[in-house]
Design a protein around this motif. Structure first.
Motif, mmCIF file in Angstrom:
data_model
loop_
_atom_site.group_PDB
_atom_site.id
_atom_site.type_symbol
_atom_site.label_atom_id
_atom_site.label_comp_id
_atom_site.label_asym_id
_atom_site.label_seq_id
_atom_site.Cartn_x
_atom_site.Cartn_y
_atom_site.Cartn_z
ATOM 1 N N ILE A 201 30.760 -11.849 -23.241
ATOM 2 C CA ILE A 201 30.698 -10.858 -24.314
ATOM 3 C C ILE A 201 29.236 -10.570 -24.620
ATOM 4 O O ILE A 201 28.469 -11.483 -24.939
ATOM 5 N N LEU A 202 28.849 -9.304 -24.495
ATOM 6 C CA LEU A 202 27.485 -8.869 -24.770
ATOM 7 C C LEU A 202 27.454 -8.074 -26.067
ATOM 8 O O LEU A 202 28.403 -7.354 -26.395
ATOM 9 N N ARG A 203 26.348 -8.202 -26.773
ATOM 10 C CA ARG A 203 26.122 -7.398 -27.979
ATOM 11 C C ARG A 203 24.627 -7.229 -28.142
ATOM 12 O O ARG A 203 23.873 -8.207 -28.150
ATOM 13 N N GLY A 204 24.175 -5.990 -28.223
ATOM 14 C CA GLY A 204 22.754 -5.730 -28.420
ATOM 15 C C GLY A 204 21.885 -6.280 -27.307
ATOM 16 O O GLY A 204 20.754 -6.700 -27.545
ATOM 17 N N GLY A 205 22.399 -6.276 -26.072
ATOM 18 C CA GLY A 205 21.623 -6.744 -24.928
ATOM 19 C C GLY A 205 21.592 -8.249 -24.751
ATOM 20 O O GLY A 205 20.906 -8.746 -23.858
ATOM 21 N N ARG A 206 22.342 -8.978 -25.574
ATOM 22 C CA ARG A 206 22.338 -10.442 -25.505
ATOM 23 C C ARG A 206 23.742 -10.973 -25.224
ATOM 24 O O ARG A 206 24.730 -10.417 -25.710
ATOM 25 N N LEU A 207 23.795 -12.042 -24.476
ATOM 26 C CA LEU A 207 25.064 -12.722 -24.220
ATOM 27 C C LEU A 207 25.397 -13.566 -25.444
ATOM 28 O O LEU A 207 24.657 -14.486 -25.798
ATOM 29 N N ILE A 208 26.533 -13.264 -26.095
ATOM 30 C CA ILE A 208 26.891 -14.032 -27.290
ATOM 31 C C ILE A 208 28.038 -15.002 -27.029
ATOM 32 O O ILE A 208 28.303 -15.878 -27.857
ATOM 33 N N GLU A 209 28.705 -14.862 -25.881
ATOM 34 C CA GLU A 209 29.762 -15.814 -25.531
ATOM 35 C C GLU A 209 30.114 -15.665 -24.061
ATOM 36 O O GLU A 209 30.138 -14.567 -23.528
ATOM 37 N N GLN A 210 30.356 -16.785 -23.386
ATOM 38 C CA GLN A 210 30.987 -16.794 -22.072
ATOM 39 C C GLN A 210 31.987 -17.931 -22.083
ATOM 40 O O GLN A 210 31.644 -19.082 -22.323
ATOM 41 N N GLU A 211 33.252 -17.592 -21.826
ATOM 42 C CA GLU A 211 34.294 -18.612 -21.949
ATOM 43 C C GLU A 211 35.524 -18.195 -21.160
ATOM 44 O O GLU A 211 35.732 -17.004 -20.878
ATOM 45 N N ARG A 212 36.341 -19.174 -20.812
ATOM 46 C CA ARG A 212 37.618 -18.881 -20.167
ATOM 47 C C ARG A 212 38.571 -18.256 -21.186
ATOM 48 O O ARG A 212 38.551 -18.624 -22.378
ATOM 49 N N VAL A 213 39.399 -17.338 -20.723
ATOM 50 C CA VAL A 213 40.314 -16.634 -21.614
ATOM 51 C C VAL A 213 41.280 -17.611 -22.265
ATOM 52 O O VAL A 213 41.638 -17.465 -23.443
ATOM 53 N N SER A 214 41.693 -18.647 -21.544
ATOM 54 C CA SER A 214 42.621 -19.637 -22.110
ATOM 55 C C SER A 214 42.007 -20.330 -23.324
ATOM 56 O O SER A 214 42.705 -20.622 -24.308
ATOM 57 N N VAL A 215 40.702 -20.603 -23.273
ATOM 58 C CA VAL A 215 40.024 -21.243 -24.405
ATOM 59 C C VAL A 215 39.911 -20.268 -25.575
ATOM 60 O O VAL A 215 40.117 -20.632 -26.740
ATOM 61 N N LEU A 216 39.598 -19.009 -25.279
ATOM 62 C CA LEU A 216 39.501 -18.013 -26.342
ATOM 63 C C LEU A 216 40.836 -17.806 -27.038
ATOM 64 O O LEU A 216 40.887 -17.577 -28.246
#
Length: 298
Positions: A201-216
Motif C-alpha cells: 500500500i502506497l500513499r504520498g510516494g511512501r510504502l505504508i504497508e506490505q502484508e499478506r492478504v490473509s493477515v490483513l
C-alpha cells in the motif's frame, strides 16, 4: 530469489517527490497487488522497475538484475501493460501483435491466437475501430503472449466487462501456478482481495504497508449484529476487539477486529437468540491506511 526487490528507491521530478525510499520485495510465483490512491506513486514505481525511468536514488532489482542498467535485456522477460495503452491506429490487431512478436524473436503466434480467442478479440479489425475495452484486450495479449517470467500490469481490468475480467483472472492464476509472477496496480479493492496473495500500500510516494492478504483480513473490521433472548443480559465483560456502536432493546450493533474464535467463545457464554457476523471489510482497512497517512501529510 525475489522477482522484484527495491532498496531505498526514490524518484524526484524537480521539487516534487513521486517516490521516496521504497523498500519492496515481491517473491517469485506470487500474485502481488499494488494499492494506493491517485498520485500515490504506483505508476512511477512500475516504470522504474521496467527501466523506463532512471531513479533519483536507491536501486531496483528485477529477476535478479539491475532494472536500469539491464533494462533492455530484462524487458524481453517482462510483460507490461501501461495504464493508458496506445497503439498505431492504422494497423489491425493482428498486425500490431505480429510487430511485437517479431521484436521478441517471432515465437508467440500460437499463444497470441489462444489469448485472442480467450478474450474474444477480433484481430482483423483496424485498431482505430476498436472500442476502449478492445484496446485493453489487445494490450493484455501483447503483455502476456510471450509468456513472461514477470508480468507488470497497471490497472489491467479498466474497461473490461465482468465476463472478460473473470477470463483475465483465470489467466493470471494460471501464470502464478507456473511459478511466474504477477505484479499489478488496481483501484478495485475487491479485485485485489480476491486475487492477491500479498499487497503493498502506497500513499504520498511512501510504502505504508506490505502484508499478506490473509493477515490483513485478520486485522480488518467485521460488522456484527447480536439479538439477545428477551429479558436476558449478555455476559458482563466484552472481549477486547468488540466495539458496540448501538444498542436498542435486546439488539446490539457493533464491530469486531481480530480472529473470530474469541468473539464466538464470548457469544457462546451469552443468551444469544440470533447473530450476524459479516465478512472482514478490507475496504475499510485500506481506507483507514490512506486516512492515517493523509493525517500525517497535513
Amino acid at each position: 530469489m525475489d522477482a522484484v526487490a527495491t532498496y531505498g528507491l526514490t524518484k524526484h521530478y524537480g521539487a516534487h517527490v513521486a517516490l521516496c525510499g521504497l523498500d519492496l520485495r515481491v517473491p517469485t510465483g506470487r500474485l502481488f497487488g499494488f494499492l494506493g490512491p491517485n498520485g500515490a506513486g504506483k505508476t512511477t514505481a512500475l516504470r522504474l522497475l521496467l527501466g523506463l525511468l532512471r531513479p533519483t536514488g536507491g536501486r531496483a532489482e528485477v529477476l535478479g538484475r539491475d532494472a536500469w542498467r539491464d533494462g533492455p535485456t530484462l524487458r524481453a522477460e517482462v510483460g507490461y501493460l501501461p495504464g493508458d495503452v496506445r497503439f498505431y491506429h492504422w494497423l489491425t490487431g493482428r498486425q500490431t501483435l505480429a510487430f511485437f512478436d517479431a521484436a521478441r524473436g517471432g515465437r508467440a503466434a500460437g499463444e497470441l491466437n489462444r489469448l485472442a480467442e480467450r478474450l474474444a478479440l477480433d484481430l482483423d479489425r483496424k485498431v482505430r475501430d476498436y472500442s476502449r475495452g478492445m484496446k485493453q484486450k489487445l494490450g493484455l495479449i501483447a503483455a502476456l503472449m510471450h509468456r513472461p517470467r514477470l508480468l507488470i500490469l497497471d490497472e489491467p481490468t479498466t474497461s473490461l466487462d465482468p465476463l472478460m475480467r473473470e477470463a483475465l483472472y483465470a489467466e493470471l492464476r494460471a501464470i502464478v501456478a507456473e511459478d511466474r509472477t504477477v505484479l499489478f496496480s488496481s483501484h478495485t479493492l475487491a479485485e485485489v482481495e480476491s486475487l492477491c496473495d500479498e499487497v503493498a500500500i502506497l500513499r504520498g510516494g511512501r510504502l505504508i504497508e506490505q502484508e499478506r492478504v490473509s493477515v490483513l483480513r485478520e486485522r480488518a473490521v467485521r460488522r456484527v449484529e447480536i439479538r439477545f433472548q428477551p429479558g436476558a443480559r449478555p455476559a458482563p465483560s466484552r472481549p477486547a476487539g468488540f466495539e458496540v456502536l448501538g444498542e436498542a432493546d435486546a439488539q446490539w450493533r457493533g464491530t469486531w477486529t481480530g480472529p473470530a474464535d474469541r468473539l464466538l467463545a464470548w457469544l457462546a457464554s451469552c443468551p444469544v437468540q440470533d447473530v450476524t457476523i459479516a465478512p472482514p471489510d478490507l475496504e475499510d482497512l485500506f481506507l483507514a491506511y490512506y486516512a492515517e497517512q493523509e493525517g500525517r501529510d497535513l
